[in-house]
Scaffold this motif. Sequence first.
Motif, PDB file in Angstrom:
ATOM      1  N   GLY A  95      36.217  50.717  49.596  1.00 11.17           N
ATOM      2  CA  GLY A  95      37.268  50.996  50.569  1.00 11.17           C
ATOM      3  C   GLY A  95      36.761  51.746  51.788  1.00 11.17           C
ATOM      4  N   ARG A  96      35.849  52.664  51.586  1.00  3.58           N
ATOM      5  CA  ARG A  96      35.323  53.464  52.701  1.00  3.58           C
ATOM      6  C   ARG A  96      34.509  52.640  53.685  1.00  3.58           C
ATOM      7  NH1 ARG A  96      33.913  57.439  48.708  1.00  3.58           N
ATOM      8  NH2 ARG A  96      31.738  56.893  49.056  1.00  3.58           N
ATOM      9  N   VAL A  97      33.845  51.585  53.222  1.00  3.87           N
ATOM     10  CA  VAL A  97      33.016  50.771  54.121  1.00  3.87           C
ATOM     11  C   VAL A  97      33.798  49.608  54.734  1.00  3.87           C
ATOM     12  CG1 VAL A  97      30.886  51.403  52.935  1.00  3.87           C
ATOM     13  CG2 VAL A  97      32.058  49.271  52.303  1.00  3.87           C
ATOM     14  N   GLY A  98      35.083  49.523  54.426  1.00  9.05           N
ATOM     15  CA  GLY A  98      35.901  48.463  55.011  1.00  9.05           C
ATOM     16  C   GLY A  98      36.022  47.221  54.160  1.00  9.05           C
ATOM     17  N   GLY A  99      35.598  47.311  52.908  1.00  5.18           N
ATOM     18  CA  GLY A  99      35.737  46.158  52.021  1.00  5.18           C
ATOM     19  C   GLY A  99      37.199  45.863  51.743  1.00  5.18           C
ATOM     20  N   THR A 100      37.520  44.586  51.668  1.00  3.37           N
ATOM     21  CA  THR A 100      38.885  44.155  51.394  1.00  3.37           C
ATOM     22  C   THR A 100      39.187  44.221  49.903  1.00  3.37           C
ATOM     23  OG1 THR A 100      38.666  42.624  53.244  1.00  3.37           O
ATOM     24  CG2 THR A 100      40.515  42.263  51.775  1.00  3.37           C
ATOM     25  N   ALA A 101      38.168  43.927  49.088  1.00  2.00           N
ATOM     26  CA  ALA A 101      38.372  43.889  47.641  1.00  2.00           C
ATOM     27  C   ALA A 101      37.033  44.059  46.924  1.00  2.00           C
ATOM     28  CB  ALA A 101      39.014  42.565  47.232  1.00  2.00           C
ATOM     29  N   PHE A 102      37.130  44.346  45.635  1.00  2.00           N
ATOM     30  CA  PHE A 102      35.956  44.479  44.772  1.00  2.00           C
ATOM     31  C   PHE A 102      36.160  43.585  43.556  1.00  2.00           C
ATOM     32  CE2 PHE A 102      34.129  46.369  40.933  1.00  2.00           C
ATOM     33  CZ  PHE A 102      32.790  46.361  41.276  1.00  2.00           C
ATOM     34  N   LEU A 103      35.109  42.852  43.197  1.00  2.00           N
ATOM     35  CA  LEU A 103      35.116  42.043  41.977  1.00  2.00           C
ATOM     36  C   LEU A 103      33.911  42.423  41.121  1.00  2.00           C
ATOM     37  CD1 LEU A 103      35.951  38.456  43.280  1.00  2.00           C
ATOM     38  CD2 LEU A 103      37.369  39.871  41.787  1.00  2.00           C
ATOM     39  N   ARG A 104      34.134  42.443  39.821  1.00  2.00           N
ATOM     40  CA  ARG A 104      33.047  42.721  38.891  1.00  2.00           C
ATOM     41  C   ARG A 104      32.439  41.405  38.437  1.00  2.00           C
ATOM     42  NH1 ARG A 104      31.627  43.335  33.577  1.00  2.00           N
ATOM     43  NH2 ARG A 104      30.360  45.169  33.124  1.00  2.00           N
ATOM     44  N   LYS A 105      31.096  41.332  38.477  1.00  2.00           N
ATOM     45  CA  LYS A 105      30.382  40.154  37.965  1.00  2.00           C
ATOM     46  C   LYS A 105      30.301  40.246  36.452  1.00  2.00           C
ATOM     47  CE  LYS A 105      26.870  39.832  41.594  1.00  2.00           C
ATOM     48  NZ  LYS A 105      25.424  39.852  41.768  1.00  2.00           N
ATOM     49  N   PRO A 106      30.344  39.165  35.772  1.00  2.00           N
ATOM     50  CA  PRO A 106      30.793  37.854  36.249  1.00  2.00           C
ATOM     51  C   PRO A 106      32.318  37.834  36.326  1.00  2.00           C
ATOM     52  CG  PRO A 106      30.293  37.713  33.924  1.00  2.00           C
ATOM     53  CD  PRO A 106      29.982  39.131  34.357  1.00  2.00           C
ATOM     54  N   CYS A 107      32.846  37.009  37.181  1.00  2.00           N
ATOM     55  CA  CYS A 107      34.302  36.888  37.242  1.00  2.00           C
ATOM     56  C   CYS A 107      34.671  35.413  37.082  1.00  2.00           C
ATOM     57  CB  CYS A 107      34.863  37.484  38.524  1.00  2.00           C
ATOM     58  SG  CYS A 107      34.709  36.465  39.973  1.00  2.00           S
ATOM     59  N   ASP A 108      35.843  35.209  36.537  1.00  2.00           N
ATOM     60  CA  ASP A 108      36.288  33.836  36.304  1.00  2.00           C
ATOM     61  C   ASP A 108      36.857  33.245  37.592  1.00  2.00           C
ATOM     62  OD1 ASP A 108      39.459  34.046  36.146  1.00  2.00           O
ATOM     63  OD2 ASP A 108      38.601  35.794  35.134  1.00  2.00           O
ATOM     64  N   ALA A 109      36.954  31.945  37.628  1.00  2.00           N
ATOM     65  CA  ALA A 109      37.384  31.237  38.834  1.00  2.00           C
ATOM     66  C   ALA A 109      38.801  31.612  39.255  1.00  2.00           C
ATOM     67  CB  ALA A 109      37.282  29.726  38.618  1.00  2.00           C
ATOM     68  N   GLU A 110      39.686  31.824  38.302  1.00  2.00           N
ATOM     69  CA  GLU A 110      41.074  32.164  38.643  1.00  2.00           C
ATOM     70  C   GLU A 110      41.149  33.523  39.337  1.00  2.00           C
ATOM     71  OE1 GLU A 110      45.272  33.015  36.374  1.00  2.00           O
ATOM     72  OE2 GLU A 110      43.915  31.529  35.504  1.00  2.00           O
ATOM     73  N   THR A 111      40.438  34.508  38.808  1.00  2.00           N
ATOM     74  CA  THR A 111      40.411  35.837  39.424  1.00  2.00           C
ATOM     75  C   THR A 111      39.774  35.763  40.806  1.00  2.00           C
ATOM     76  OG1 THR A 111      40.268  36.887  37.256  1.00  2.00           O
ATOM     77  CG2 THR A 111      39.575  38.206  39.153  1.00  2.00           C
ATOM     78  N   PHE A 112      38.685  35.018  40.903  1.00  2.00           N
ATOM     79  CA  PHE A 112      37.989  34.862  42.181  1.00  2.00           C
ATOM     80  C   PHE A 112      38.917  34.220  43.206  1.00  2.00           C
ATOM     81  CE2 PHE A 112      35.246  32.635  45.175  1.00  2.00           C
ATOM     82  CZ  PHE A 112      34.331  33.618  45.511  1.00  2.00           C
ATOM     83  N   LEU A 113      39.575  33.133  42.843  1.00  2.00           N
ATOM     84  CA  LEU A 113      40.472  32.426  43.751  1.00  2.00           C
ATOM     85  C   LEU A 113      41.598  33.347  44.228  1.00  2.00           C
ATOM     86  CD1 LEU A 113      41.474  29.887  45.193  1.00  2.00           C
ATOM     87  CD2 LEU A 113      42.666  29.268  43.079  1.00  2.00           C
ATOM     88  N   THR A 114      42.199  34.075  43.321  1.00  2.00           N
ATOM     89  CA  THR A 114      43.274  34.995  43.694  1.00  2.00           C
ATOM     90  C   THR A 114      42.783  36.040  44.668  1.00  2.00           C
ATOM     91  OG1 THR A 114      44.398  34.659  41.581  1.00  2.00           O
ATOM     92  CG2 THR A 114      44.943  36.672  42.791  1.00  2.00           C
TER      93      THR A 114
END
Length: 123
Positions: A95-114
């Motif tokens: 959040g401090r660097v301006g990121g819109t979101a964070f995802l943990r690897k590995p992530c499934d396609a549904e979570t990634f798409l959302t």
Amino acid sequence: MSRNRLIAVVDDDPGMCDAIGEMVEALDFDSARFLSAEGFLAEAQVRDFDCLVTDIRMPGTDGFELARRVAQIAPALPVILISSIDDEMTRRKVGRVGGTAFLRKPCDAETFLTCVTNAMDRG
């Protein structure tokens, strides 16, 4: 005729970069793949992308620094940072660097798409 949304994928691990790029394409987006933040910044027209997905831990310029630079160049570009490390410090820094979101690897396609769709809809 409208073009598919173009997502930049930056990850220093060639296998992971390809895997994420393939997932992007399987979800009906176009992808451009880069093996370093420096390569992305040197080769890409940052404003041409609809979203950036970048690994956090990379040699040289890491994903946090890439997000900071992209925020200066193209403030409306959503940046999703990904990492296998998921702790409170990492999430706060996203959040401090301006990121819109964070995802943990590995992530499934549904979570990634959302996550990608929500990030692009906010922009």
